[in-house]
Write a protein that holds these residues in place. Structure first.
Motif, PDB file in Angstrom:
ATOM      1  N   LEU A  55       1.030  -1.045   0.032  1.00 20.35           N
ATOM      2  CA  LEU A  55      -0.163  -0.028   0.183  1.00 20.35           C
ATOM      3  C   LEU A  55       1.082   1.115  -0.042  1.00 20.35           C
ATOM      4  N   PRO A  56       0.976   1.883  -1.108  1.00 16.66           N
ATOM      5  CA  PRO A  56       1.657   3.111  -1.181  1.00 16.66           C
ATOM      6  C   PRO A  56       1.662   3.947   0.079  1.00 16.66           C
ATOM      7  N   ASN A  57       2.706   4.570   0.621  1.00 16.97           N
ATOM      8  CA  ASN A  57       2.670   5.384   1.910  1.00 16.97           C
ATOM      9  C   ASN A  57       2.123   6.848   1.415  1.00 16.97           C
ATOM     10  N   ARG A  58       1.025   7.039   1.817  1.00 23.70           N
ATOM     11  CA  ARG A  58       0.257   8.626   1.522  1.00 23.70           C
ATOM     12  C   ARG A  58       0.942   9.410   2.067  1.00 23.70           C
ATOM     13  N   VAL A  59       1.620   9.424   3.173  1.00 22.56           N
ATOM     14  CA  VAL A  59       2.215  10.280   3.667  1.00 22.56           C
ATOM     15  C   VAL A  59       3.559  11.099   2.718  1.00 22.56           C
ATOM     16  N   ALA A  60       4.282   9.889   2.375  1.00 22.51           N
ATOM     17  CA  ALA A  60       5.429  10.312   1.234  1.00 22.51           C
ATOM     18  C   ALA A  60       4.816  10.842  -0.122  1.00 22.51           C
ATOM     19  N   SER A  62       2.130  12.551  -0.471  1.00 21.52           N
ATOM     20  CA  SER A  62       1.743  13.924  -0.087  1.00 21.52           C
ATOM     21  C   SER A  62       2.943  14.840  -0.012  1.00 21.52           C
ATOM     22  N   LEU A  63       3.816  14.378   0.523  1.00 16.85           N
ATOM     23  CA  LEU A  63       4.945  15.400   0.792  1.00 16.85           C
ATOM     24  C   LEU A  63       5.712  15.699  -0.583  1.00 16.85           C
ATOM     25  N   GLN A  65       4.187  15.253  -3.664  1.00 17.55           N
ATOM     26  CA  GLN A  65       3.303  15.731  -4.649  1.00 17.55           C
ATOM     27  C   GLN A  65       2.681  17.328  -3.875  1.00 17.55           C
ATOM     28  N   GLY A  66       2.927  17.515  -2.896  1.00 21.03           N
ATOM     29  CA  GLY A  66       2.452  18.780  -2.508  1.00 21.03           C
ATOM     30  C   GLY A  66       1.188  18.928  -2.053  1.00 21.03           C
ATOM     31  N   ARG A  67       0.491  17.691  -2.203  1.00 17.58           N
ATOM     32  CA  ARG A  67      -1.036  17.835  -1.806  1.00 17.58           C
ATOM     33  C   ARG A  67      -1.360  16.545  -1.237  1.00 17.58           C
ATOM     34  N   THR A  68      -2.305  16.795  -0.050  1.00 22.35           N
ATOM     35  CA  THR A  68      -2.676  15.620   0.912  1.00 22.35           C
ATOM     36  C   THR A  68      -4.031  15.041   0.514  1.00 22.35           C
ATOM     37  N   ARG A  69      -4.614  15.380  -0.523  1.00 22.12           N
ATOM     38  CA  ARG A  69      -6.000  14.658  -0.855  1.00 22.12           C
ATOM     39  C   ARG A  69      -6.931  14.641   0.477  1.00 22.12           C
ATOM     40  N   THR A  70      -6.740  15.649   1.267  1.00 17.89           N
ATOM     41  CA  THR A  70      -7.284  15.584   2.706  1.00 17.89           C
ATOM     42  C   THR A  70      -8.224  17.035   2.771  1.00 17.89           C
TER      43      THR A  70
END
Lengths: 347, 347
Positions: A55-60, A62-63, A65-70
């Motif tokens: 499961l790709p680490n969304r935290v990384a 986000s960092l 890509q500069g967007r958190t999708r949140t």
DNA sequence: CCTGTTGCCTAAAACGTTTCAGTCAACGGC
DNA sequence: GCCGTTGACTGAAACGTTTTAGGCAACAGG
């Protein structure tokens, strides 16, 4: 933190298992079609990822890509079903758009709301839905300013007094009151009084305002002693209602700003021998589930749609950037039950 | 994404402004007291951070520290005030512990719950509170397995049928039913029937079970036709209640698994000329706000405490690691109103 | 044999923090 | 003048991804 011991599987692990580089793993799993990759490699990577449960680490993500999708949702409490259903609407719309929801609760306390907003901004949410509530609305401007400074898109729900600062979504309280008054007028009522919400929120004011406007539109006079339970009165709905009935020209119908006030006043009416709807017609507001059990005619709001519209507006701000503030009013509808009937007396 | 243009201020910016390195900025702002730093430098950094409005990027922090300070909450819907209040309790407890809440909503759909869980795990939440609901509970085990595989701590709320897999927190339905039955028995009732919830959730079953156990404890016989509205009956509470009253030995009191069923059956009772509590005593369950308006004796639950306990348990799992599954039952209390009175007839 | 071209993949930088080993100056003791 | 110590700070690696320029082999055309 025992998770440390048993690290989750990373892209590197998949890469090693598939005999490729991490770059390839990312390329395959994100289906970058503009990069040429052999089907054989794709299959190997996908198979390895599946096998390892990668499961790709969304935290990384986000960092980089500069967007958190949140997006953040800041509300005064979930105890109110109106607010909870708004949150539900927001969540549903956000999930459909592939965005997650970070929930924060101010517990009606401005300082807490401040703190929570800080946390949301620290988390780099892409936008914030701010649901106004008693206690926090008076100092709301301060937080909106902060949001503006950090250039984070936001939408205010359930308050339009800050509409100049940005978008807001509210239930159409004026329309609701108009429907209620018009319904009574169509039943022949002329002397229609208003039992207010006893608070100074934006919607309480809008409902009072809507009552006055509706009466004016229908050319019905509003006596000075026909308005009760406004912000300056005590919070005893039964007493307020009884005061209304002792007016110089007693009303034949009452529109309330809240079902709850009517529900609480009902026993007192019964004790005083005042029949509903025989002696007095009643219209409530909000159409809580008990309104049907008590047979109250009421104005039904649509909190899920409010939430959905709020998220929609936020999303368009996130993608399209700022422009003139929008003010969205979500329509309501009148549910007629047996607490209203034709006027027993015409003036 | 216009935020790109106007980047948020980073540690580097603060460092430059204060004339120090990023490392120093981090050290100062995190108040690492074991590292020696002059007061002068500390002040300069703090001042610069304040002036620039620096908010450390939590995403980067999470990545480097390997913890997100976020827990996931996966629930079937926020439309139910019971669930919403549980969420409120979780949020309050989490905020107090400095953890954020990522909210996901399965809309009662197992597939959606699967997907949402994937997103939560991708976000690397430190734990998950899973609120069970109709529709998702039957396939819950699959998701619990997944959580176990990823070594993510979890707590299940409102379902104890999966208690062997991990911790769960539920409202004490057995105690609630015992209180209800004992109350009626103390009023002299002997023929007490049960109006079930019409669903097969864990708590519906527990309430039925609690009813049987309470009757047994008080040495009261339960006739075969005294139980209605179980999972195999239709969802018409009024019809179910009327069937109960046509039992061979008609009950003098009914304990329901849900206020709502009573509220819906009330008009039918009235139409049939059956007085409450004169001819029949009624006890509801959940103590919804309308229970007070309808004067229903009811069992009050405490969803906020359920949420708080669930989070507390989750937190101890996160910090202390796994051990024997705990099963937490949150106490309830009986609210006596005027839908119950002394038995009119003793058997 | 040289030069392109094509197809497939990878190295390395970047994101914004934290952390720790290490640098460097100043100072004291002898 | 040398050595050790202390105090104050910094350089650089690390976290797990994504992304882009480019490497490399194979092959074709001349």
């Amino acid at each position: 933190m025992r998770n440390q011991g048993q690290r989750l599987v990373r892209g590197t692990d998949v890469a090693r298992a598939a005999g490729v580089s991490v770059a390839t793993v990312s390329l395959v799993l994100n289906d970058r079609r503009n990069v040429v990759l052999s089907e054989r490699t794709r299959d190997r990577v996908r198979e390895a990822a599946r096998r390892l449960g990668y499961l790709p680490n969304r935290v990384a993500q986000s960092l980089i890509q500069g967007r958190t999708r949140t997006v953040g949702v800041l509300l005064p409490s979930l105890a109110s079903s109106f607010v909870a259903r708004i949150a539900d609407g927001i969540e549903t719309a956000a999930a459909a758009a592939g965005l997650g929801l970070l929930l924060a609760n101010s517990r009606h306390d401005p300082e807490s709301e401040d703190r929570q907003l800080g946390i949301l901004l620290g988390q780099r949410v892409e936008g914030v839905v701010l649901v106004a509530g008693e206690g926090t609305v008076s100092t709301l401007g301060k937080r909106l300013e902060r949001l503006q400074q950090s250039a984070t898109p936001f939408v205010v729900v359930d308050d339009e007094t800050h509409g100049h600062r940005g978008d807001c979504v509210v239930s159409d309280d004026r329309q609701g009151m108009d429907l209620a008054v018009a319904h009574l007028a169509s039943l022949g009522h002329r002397r229609i009084a208003h039992l207010g919400a006893g608070s100074i929120t934006s919607s309480a004011l809008a409902r009072l305002d809507g009552y006055r406007a509706a009466m004016a539109r229908l050319r019905l006079r509003v006596d000075r002693d026909w308005i009760e339970g406004d912000a300056f009165r005590s919070a005893d709905p039964a007493a307020s209602l009884m005061r209304l009935l002792r007016a110089r020209r007693p009303p034949t119908a009452v529109v309330a700003a809240n079902d709850r006030h009517l529900a609480e006043a009902l026993p007192t009416l019964r004790a005083a021998g005042i029949g509903v709807p025989g002696d007095l017609s009643l219209v409530g507001y909000a159409n809580y589930d008990f309104a049907s059990y008590l047979d109250l005619t009421s104005v039904e709001q649509d909190p899920e749609v409010i939430g959905a519209k709020a998220f929609g507006q936020l999303l368009s701000r996130i993608t399209d950037g700022p422009s003139k503030p929008a003010r969205i009013r979500v329509p309501v509808r009148l549910i007629v039950r047996s607490s209203t009937q034709a006027a027993f007396f015409r003036s």
